[in-house]
Structures are given as structure tokens and as C-alpha cells.
Design a protein around this motif. Structure first.
Motif, PDB file in Angstrom:
ATOM      1  N   VAL A   1       0.848  -1.191   0.000  1.00 53.32           N
ATOM      2  CA  VAL A   1       0.000   0.000   0.000  1.00 53.32           C
ATOM      3  C   VAL A   1       0.884   1.241   0.000  1.00 53.32           C
ATOM      4  CG1 VAL A   1      -1.948  -1.097   1.156  1.00 53.32           C
ATOM      5  CG2 VAL A   1      -0.161  -0.023   2.521  1.00 53.32           C
ATOM      6  N   ARG A   2       0.415   2.255  -0.690  1.00 56.73           N
ATOM      7  CA  ARG A   2       1.143   3.528  -0.723  1.00 56.73           C
ATOM      8  C   ARG A   2       0.419   4.519   0.175  1.00 56.73           C
ATOM      9  NH1 ARG A   2       2.842   7.035  -6.163  1.00 56.73           N
ATOM     10  NH2 ARG A   2       4.260   8.481  -5.070  1.00 56.73           N
ATOM     11  N   ILE A   3       1.154   5.067   1.129  1.00 61.18           N
ATOM     12  CA  ILE A   3       0.595   6.002   2.099  1.00 61.18           C
ATOM     13  C   ILE A   3       1.408   7.282   2.061  1.00 61.18           C
ATOM     14  CG2 ILE A   3       0.093   6.417   4.530  1.00 61.18           C
ATOM     15  CD1 ILE A   3      -0.143   3.389   4.883  1.00 61.18           C
ATOM     16  N   GLY A   4       0.732   8.408   2.010  1.00 62.80           N
ATOM     17  CA  GLY A   4       1.441   9.680   1.973  1.00 62.80           C
ATOM     18  C   GLY A   4       0.715  10.767   2.744  1.00 62.80           C
ATOM     19  N   ILE A   5       1.491  11.698   3.307  1.00 58.79           N
ATOM     20  CA  ILE A   5       0.913  12.868   3.979  1.00 58.79           C
ATOM     21  C   ILE A   5       1.713  14.104   3.580  1.00 58.79           C
ATOM     22  CG2 ILE A   5       0.082  11.516   5.936  1.00 58.79           C
ATOM     23  CD1 ILE A   5       2.853  13.898   6.699  1.00 58.79           C
ATOM     24  N   THR A   6       1.069  15.254   3.673  1.00 63.17           N
ATOM     25  CA  THR A   6       1.762  16.534   3.524  1.00 63.17           C
ATOM     26  C   THR A   6       1.550  17.330   4.796  1.00 63.17           C
ATOM     27  OG1 THR A   6      -0.151  17.594   2.493  1.00 63.17           O
ATOM     28  CG2 THR A   6       1.455  16.551   1.017  1.00 63.17           C
ATOM     29  N   ALA A   7       2.489  18.211   5.107  1.00 60.98           N
ATOM     30  CA  ALA A   7       2.370  19.036   6.306  1.00 60.98           C
ATOM     31  C   ALA A   7       2.948  20.416   6.040  1.00 60.98           C
ATOM     32  CB  ALA A   7       3.091  18.373   7.482  1.00 60.98           C
ATOM     33  N   LYS A   8       2.406  21.394   6.743  1.00 66.87           N
ATOM     34  CA  LYS A   8       2.911  22.761   6.647  1.00 66.87           C
ATOM     35  C   LYS A   8       2.589  23.502   7.939  1.00 66.87           C
ATOM     36  CE  LYS A   8      -1.272  24.581   4.404  1.00 66.87           C
ATOM     37  NZ  LYS A   8      -1.807  25.288   3.221  1.00 66.87           N
ATOM     38  N   PRO A   9       3.326  24.571   8.246  1.00 68.80           N
ATOM     39  CA  PRO A   9       2.996  25.361   9.439  1.00 68.80           C
ATOM     40  C   PRO A   9       1.625  26.011   9.293  1.00 68.80           C
ATOM     41  CG  PRO A   9       5.208  25.863   8.648  1.00 68.80           C
ATOM     42  CD  PRO A   9       4.541  25.050   7.581  1.00 68.80           C
ATOM     43  N   ARG A  10       0.959  26.196  10.381  1.00 67.73           N
ATOM     44  CA  ARG A  10      -0.367  26.816  10.325  1.00 67.73           C
ATOM     45  C   ARG A  10      -0.277  28.331  10.142  1.00 67.73           C
ATOM     46  NH1 ARG A  10      -5.358  24.851  11.622  1.00 67.73           N
ATOM     47  NH2 ARG A  10      -4.369  22.924  12.342  1.00 67.73           N
ATOM     48  N   LEU A  11       0.784  28.921  10.681  1.00 70.99           N
ATOM     49  CA  LEU A  11       0.914  30.370  10.645  1.00 70.99           C
ATOM     50  C   LEU A  11       2.086  30.786   9.760  1.00 70.99           C
ATOM     51  CD1 LEU A  11       0.367  31.101  14.453  1.00 70.99           C
ATOM     52  CD2 LEU A  11      -1.344  31.090  12.619  1.00 70.99           C
ATOM     53  N   ALA A  12       1.928  31.925   9.081  1.00 67.68           N
ATOM     54  CA  ALA A  12       2.976  32.437   8.195  1.00 67.68           C
ATOM     55  C   ALA A  12       4.249  32.743   8.980  1.00 67.68           C
ATOM     56  CB  ALA A  12       2.475  33.700   7.491  1.00 67.68           C
ATOM     57  N   GLY A  13       5.390  32.461   8.364  1.00 66.85           N
ATOM     58  CA  GLY A  13       6.673  32.738   8.987  1.00 66.85           C
ATOM     59  C   GLY A  13       7.196  31.625   9.874  1.00 66.85           C
ATOM     60  N   GLN A  14       6.370  30.610  10.121  1.00 66.54           N
ATOM     61  CA  GLN A  14       6.816  29.491  10.951  1.00 66.54           C
ATOM     62  C   GLN A  14       7.548  28.451  10.109  1.00 66.54           C
ATOM     63  OE1 GLN A  14       3.311  27.978  12.903  1.00 66.54           O
ATOM     64  NE2 GLN A  14       3.346  29.554  14.494  1.00 66.54           N
ATOM     65  N   LYS A  15       8.302  27.592  10.783  1.00 70.87           N
ATOM     66  CA  LYS A  15       9.024  26.497  10.142  1.00 70.87           C
ATOM     67  C   LYS A  15       8.634  25.176  10.805  1.00 70.87           C
ATOM     68  CE  LYS A  15      11.930  28.827   7.397  1.00 70.87           C
ATOM     69  NZ  LYS A  15      12.042  28.635   5.931  1.00 70.87           N
ATOM     70  N   LEU A  16       8.656  24.118  10.013  1.00 70.96           N
ATOM     71  CA  LEU A  16       8.537  22.780  10.582  1.00 70.96           C
ATOM     72  C   LEU A  16       9.898  22.348  11.073  1.00 70.96           C
ATOM     73  CD1 LEU A  16       6.296  21.056   7.878  1.00 70.96           C
ATOM     74  CD2 LEU A  16       5.574  22.134  10.022  1.00 70.96           C
ATOM     75  N   VAL A  17       9.975  21.836  12.291  1.00 72.20           N
ATOM     76  CA  VAL A  17      11.280  21.535  12.890  1.00 72.20           C
ATOM     77  C   VAL A  17      11.469  20.057  13.224  1.00 72.20           C
ATOM     78  CG1 VAL A  17      11.555  23.858  13.810  1.00 72.20           C
ATOM     79  CG2 VAL A  17      10.406  22.105  15.204  1.00 72.20           C
ATOM     80  N   ALA A  18      10.406  19.253  13.196  1.00 73.43           N
ATOM     81  CA  ALA A  18      10.569  17.843  13.540  1.00 73.43           C
ATOM     82  C   ALA A  18       9.430  17.030  12.949  1.00 73.43           C
ATOM     83  CB  ALA A  18      10.614  17.646  15.063  1.00 73.43           C
ATOM     84  N   ALA A  19       9.757  15.767  12.609  1.00 76.33           N
ATOM     85  CA  ALA A  19       8.755  14.823  12.099  1.00 76.33           C
ATOM     86  C   ALA A  19       9.049  13.445  12.651  1.00 76.33           C
ATOM     87  CB  ALA A  19       8.762  14.793  10.574  1.00 76.33           C
ATOM     88  N   ARG A  20       7.989  12.739  12.965  1.00 74.08           N
ATOM     89  CA  ARG A  20       8.133  11.397  13.546  1.00 74.08           C
ATOM     90  C   ARG A  20       7.012  10.513  13.006  1.00 74.08           C
ATOM     91  NH1 ARG A  20      10.597   9.151  18.206  1.00 74.08           N
ATOM     92  NH2 ARG A  20       9.371   7.614  19.321  1.00 74.08           N
ATOM     93  N   VAL A  21       7.367   9.291  12.577  1.00 73.86           N
ATOM     94  CA  VAL A  21       6.387   8.328  12.075  1.00 73.86           C
ATOM     95  C   VAL A  21       6.575   7.019  12.827  1.00 73.86           C
ATOM     96  CG1 VAL A  21       5.483   7.084  10.087  1.00 73.86           C
ATOM     97  CG2 VAL A  21       6.409   9.402   9.790  1.00 73.86           C
ATOM     98  N   ILE A  22       5.491   6.512  13.419  1.00 78.15           N
ATOM     99  CA  ILE A  22       5.521   5.251  14.159  1.00 78.15           C
ATOM    100  C   ILE A  22       4.500   4.311  13.531  1.00 78.15           C
ATOM    101  CG2 ILE A  22       5.211   4.117  16.387  1.00 78.15           C
ATOM    102  CD1 ILE A  22       5.864   6.792  17.700  1.00 78.15           C
ATOM    103  N   ARG A  23       4.936   3.102  13.218  1.00 75.30           N
ATOM    104  CA  ARG A  23       4.058   2.085  12.627  1.00 75.30           C
ATOM    105  C   ARG A  23       3.783   1.012  13.674  1.00 75.30           C
ATOM    106  NH1 ARG A  23       5.572  -1.483   7.187  1.00 75.30           N
ATOM    107  NH2 ARG A  23       3.657  -2.748   7.123  1.00 75.30           N
ATOM    108  N   THR A  24       2.515   0.634  13.838  1.00 77.86           N
ATOM    109  CA  THR A  24       2.131  -0.310  14.887  1.00 77.86           C
ATOM    110  C   THR A  24       1.246  -1.406  14.324  1.00 77.86           C
ATOM    111  OG1 THR A  24       2.245   1.398  16.597  1.00 77.86           O
ATOM    112  CG2 THR A  24       0.973  -0.579  17.108  1.00 77.86           C
TER     113      THR A  24
END
Length: 283
Positions: free
Chosen positions: A165-188
Motif C-alpha cells: 500500500v502507498r501512504i502519503g501525507i503533507t504538512a505545513k505550518p499553520r501560521l505564516a513565517g513558521q518552520k517545521l522543525v521535527a517529524a516522527r512516524v511510528i508504525r504499529t
């Protein structure tokens, strides 16, 4: 007389006792068996909205019709297209109380819990409660979306054991000028969890896109995607797949020149079915 029945189930644990308890929210009629839900701040007794992954607690009172005895009850749970039998019991008495404790789905969806009861006069009743699950996030948390393009698995879908199966997500900051600083994926799967991604970054946006081979054992598998922004806020999203064993049919064929009304006819046999003879004119 007191009855105690403990049943282990996939999503949690319920127990059944025949004793007096809290008043229910509606009068229980006498023409048909009665099903009532106790009212309490910690109990669910009507349609509601809850956080995905939380636990739901119900206390359900069962009574037979007038002059009858309880004989059978069951509880079914429907999540998307997946129907699960939570309980199915033969009982005997004039009153039973069922306490239901279940973990809700890890995705945004609607769950239908239906309670059925039948008495010794063969009269029956049913009642249902709908729980809508949501993934609530704070106003400053990053935004995470599931990729829904062609070829991607659908959150909450059913798939065959061992399939890809192919699984994908996109993410972005909610507010202008912010940066994403960390990502974590756990499979159970079951009781086993594996950290697939645990990264730090300084990004304006993020895309996680992978193909996974599902377990060879039927069950439930889920991925937890968690993303943090530089304002200290985090968001999470659960992606859930129910793994089932599909039935596959294979037809074996044998083609040979052995029989038939035509001199050089070819005959086709399928799993011992009748001969299919192909005349010389089509060879």
C-alpha cells in the motif's frame, strides 16, 4: 443472584453483571425488551463527538418485556465498512447491566454501536449510538493532510494480507513565517511498534510518501504521523488499515489434441469441467 462474565475483545473489554445500578435516561417499556443508557459525566449515553483514539464508556441496562426473561443480547460496532461483533451472549435473568469500554478509531470517522436484546417471548429490541471521531489540534499547530491521489491507500480502508500500500501525507505550518522543525512516524501492528522516521529539520513544508508491505497476518495496522513547528506546537494524524485475508480463485487449464469430433481438434479442460472443443477451422 449475581452473574459476572468477562470477555476479551479486539478493541477493549466489556463486562456484564446482573445487579441494580444507576437510573437510565429513558423509561424502559413493558411491551418489548428495554435498553437504557445510564447518565453520567464519564459515560456516553447519546450520539456524541469524541477525540480519535480515546476510550468510550457505556453502562447499558437490559430488561425483558413484562412477564418474560432475558435470553440473548449482542453488541455490534461498525466503523466505515468494517463490522465487528463486540459481544454475543446467551443470558438468563430479569435484569442485566452491561458495561462497555472500547477504544475509538484512530482516524476521523463515524462509529455506530448497536445493542440488540431478545427475551423468552421471542420479543426483541435494538438501540444505536453514533460516535463521530475527530483529530482536534490547537490553533497554532501544524496542518497535516492525507494524500488522496490515485494509487494511494485510503485512511480506514481494508487491504489483503501481505499486499503493498502507498501512504502519503503533507504538512505545513499553520501560521505564516513558521518552520517545521521535527517529524516522527511510528508504525504499529498488534503490540509491536516501530519508529520509521524521527527527524529534525527547518522546512516550510513536508511530504512523506512511502510504499509499505502489510503484515501477513490479519489484524489492524496503523501509522502515527507527528509534526512539530518552531512555535513549540505539534500535530498528529493516525492512518489506519484493516488487514484481512482475501479469497483468491485460480483456474488451471490443460490444452491438448486428444479428443473431439474434428480430426485435429484441440480440447480445453478447466479444473475437470466439460471438454471445450475448438474445431480445425479456428486453428
Amino acid at each position: 443472584m449475581k452473574f459476572n462474565i468477562w470477555l476479551n475483545i479486539l478493541w477493549g473489554l466489556f463486562f456484564l453483571v446482573s445487579c441494580k445500578h444507576d437510573p437510565v435516561e429513558v423509561p424502559i417499556g413493558k411491551e418489548v425488551p428495554g435498553i437504557g443508557f445510564s447518565i453520567d459525566s464519564n459515560l456516553v449515553y447519546s450520539d456524541t463527538i469524541m477525540q480519535s483514539g480515546d476510550s468510550i464508556h457505556m453502562r447499558i441496562t437490559l430488561l425483558p418485556s413484562d412477564g418474560s426473561l432475558l435470553r440473548h443480547f449482542k453488541i455490534e460496532r461498525k466503523t466505515s465498512s468494517l463490522l465487528t461483533k463486540v459481544a454475543d451472549s446467551i443470558i438468563d435473568g430479569t435484569e442485566f447491566i452491561v458495561e462497555l469500554n472500547e477504544q475509538l478509531a484512530l482516524i476521523e470517522t463515524q462509529e455506530l454501536f448497536t445493542i440488540y436484546v431478545k427475551d423468552s417471548d421471542d420479543k426483541s429490541s435494538e438501540r444505536s449510538i453514533v460516535v463521530t471521531t475527530i483529530n482536534s489540534q490547537s490553533e497554532g499547530a501544524p496542518i497535516i493532510n492525507v494524500i488522496k491521489d490515485a494509487g494511494y491507500a485510503e485512511n480506514g480502508s481494508v487491504a489483503d494480507v501481505g499486499s503493498n500500500v502507498r501512504i502519503g501525507i503533507t504538512a505545513k505550518p499553520r501560521l505564516a513565517g513558521q518552520k517545521l522543525v521535527a517529524a516522527r512516524v511510528i508504525r504499529t501492528f498488534g503490540t509491536h511498534s516501530e519508529v520509521l522516521i524521527d527527524s529534525v529539520m527547518q522546512e516550510d513544508s513536508l511530504r512523506i510518501d512511502n510504499i509499505y508491505t502489510l503484515s501477513s497476518i490479519p489484524g489492524s495496522e496503523y501509522w502515527k504521523f507527528e509534526v512539530s513547528s518552531d512555535n513549540g506546537e505539534s500535530s498528529f494524524l493516525y492512518f489506519f488499515i484493516s488487514i484481512q485475508r482475501f479469497m483468491h480463485t485460480t483456474r488451471m487449464g490443460v490444452l491438448w489434441n486428444a479428443s473431439g469430433p474434428f480430426a485435429n481438434a484441440w480440447d480445453l479442460k478447466l479444473n475437470g469441467d466439460n471438454d471445450i472443443t475448438v474445431p480445425d477451422s479456428v486453428q
